[in-house]
Design a protein around this motif. Structure first.
Motif, PDB file in Angstrom:
ATOM      1  N   SER A  17       0.500   4.786   0.932  1.00  0.00           N
ATOM      2  CA  SER A  17      -0.399   5.675   1.659  1.00  0.00           C
ATOM      3  C   SER A  17       0.185   7.078   1.568  1.00  0.00           C
ATOM      4  O   SER A  17       1.303   7.321   2.035  1.00  0.00           O
ATOM      5  CB  SER A  17      -0.504   5.224   3.110  1.00  0.00           C
TER       6      SER A  17
ATOM      7  N   VAL B 217       0.847  -1.184   0.000  1.00  0.00           N
ATOM      8  CA  VAL B 217       0.000   0.000   0.000  1.00  0.00           C
ATOM      9  C   VAL B 217       0.889   1.242   0.000  1.00  0.00           C
ATOM     10  O   VAL B 217       1.775   1.364   0.853  1.00  0.00           O
ATOM     11  CB  VAL B 217      -0.910   0.049   1.245  1.00  0.00           C
TER      12      VAL B 217
ATOM     13  N   SER C  96      -3.426   4.637  -1.733  1.00  0.00           N
ATOM     14  CA  SER C  96      -4.449   5.073  -0.783  1.00  0.00           C
ATOM     15  C   SER C  96      -4.166   6.515  -0.328  1.00  0.00           C
ATOM     16  O   SER C  96      -3.342   6.744   0.564  1.00  0.00           O
ATOM     17  CB  SER C  96      -4.467   4.132   0.422  1.00  0.00           C
TER      18      SER C  96
ATOM     19  N   THR D 220     -10.417   6.297   5.114  1.00  0.00           N
ATOM     20  CA  THR D 220      -9.874   5.934   3.796  1.00  0.00           C
ATOM     21  C   THR D 220     -10.448   4.634   3.239  1.00  0.00           C
ATOM     22  O   THR D 220     -10.270   4.345   2.062  1.00  0.00           O
ATOM     23  CB  THR D 220      -8.333   5.782   3.849  1.00  0.00           C
TER      24      THR D 220
ATOM     25  N   LYS E 281      -4.754  10.013   1.649  1.00  0.00           N
ATOM     26  CA  LYS E 281      -5.266  10.284   2.990  1.00  0.00           C
ATOM     27  C   LYS E 281      -5.194  11.781   3.283  1.00  0.00           C
ATOM     28  O   LYS E 281      -4.338  12.479   2.748  1.00  0.00           O
ATOM     29  CB  LYS E 281      -4.492   9.505   4.054  1.00  0.00           C
TER      30      LYS E 281
ATOM     31  N   LEU F   5      -9.253   1.854   3.936  1.00  0.00           N
ATOM     32  CA  LEU F   5      -8.120   0.938   3.811  1.00  0.00           C
ATOM     33  C   LEU F   5      -8.283  -0.307   4.674  1.00  0.00           C
ATOM     34  O   LEU F   5      -7.987  -1.420   4.228  1.00  0.00           O
ATOM     35  CB  LEU F   5      -6.812   1.660   4.144  1.00  0.00           C
TER      36      LEU F   5
END
Length: 180
Positions: A52, A50, A99, A110, A101, A112
């Motif tokens: 982020s 991921v 992702s 989010t 944020k 997630l």
């Protein structure tokens, strides 16, 4: 077998490059090869990676506290250096998630956590910047969502002298495994 996920937190131009608006600088730059190799290893084992990333609008109230950074669709929000190259080569891989944020915590509003649970993830490994802000709060967010947490010491950096203190705090508060 439960999957694991690697969360690469805020490794952007603004947070890592020498001329970034809120940069960690060299400490953030030296962790890039470690993070890149870790991401490659995670994918090769069928795990999830991921990215982020802070994603702020130009008028974000967050900028009352911090200099403007990671404004959506700017160079400052792009992944830094070789991590951007890695991401461009792997972004279409089904196990890679980008992702955005708006909060320090990568799990806050989010989706997630649900996405990782749907993929069978039980444990998250966290790397990136900064150890004492977004990494710490993302670790707390992961713990609150029921994930086991691991932070890779070689894969985190900060611009303060609180890095070691916060790693110890994560270990105590969230039972985070710290990998040297």
């Amino acid at each position: 077998m439960p999957k694991e996920a690697l969360l690469i937190v805020d490794m952007s131009e603004d947070f890592v490059a020498d001329n970034g608006t809120l940069t960690v600088g060299k400490p953030g730059q030296v962790i890039v090869p470690y993070i890149k190799q870790l991401a490659t290893d995670f994918l090769s084992k069928g795990n999830i990676v991921v990215v982020s990333m802070d994603a702020h609008q130009p008028d974000d109230s967050h900028f009352e506290l911090w200099p403007p950074h990671n404004v959506v669709n700017t160079k400052g929000q792009q992944l830094y250096g070789d991590l951007d190259t890695w991401f461009q080569e792997n972004k279409d891989h089904e196990q890679v998630i980008y992702s955005p944020k708006t909060n320090y915590n990568a799990f806050f509003q989010t989706g997630l956590a649900d996405e990782l649970r749907e993929s069978g993830v039980e444990k998250v490994h966290i790397v990136g910047v900064t150890t004492d802000i977004c990494v710490f709060l993302t670790t707390g967010g992961a713990d609150a969502e029921g994930f086991k947490t691991t932070v890779h010491k070689q894969g985190v950096a900060t611009f303060t002298d609180l890095g070691e203190t916060m790693l110890n705090h994560m270990e105590r508060c969230f039972h985070t495994e710290i990998i040297e």
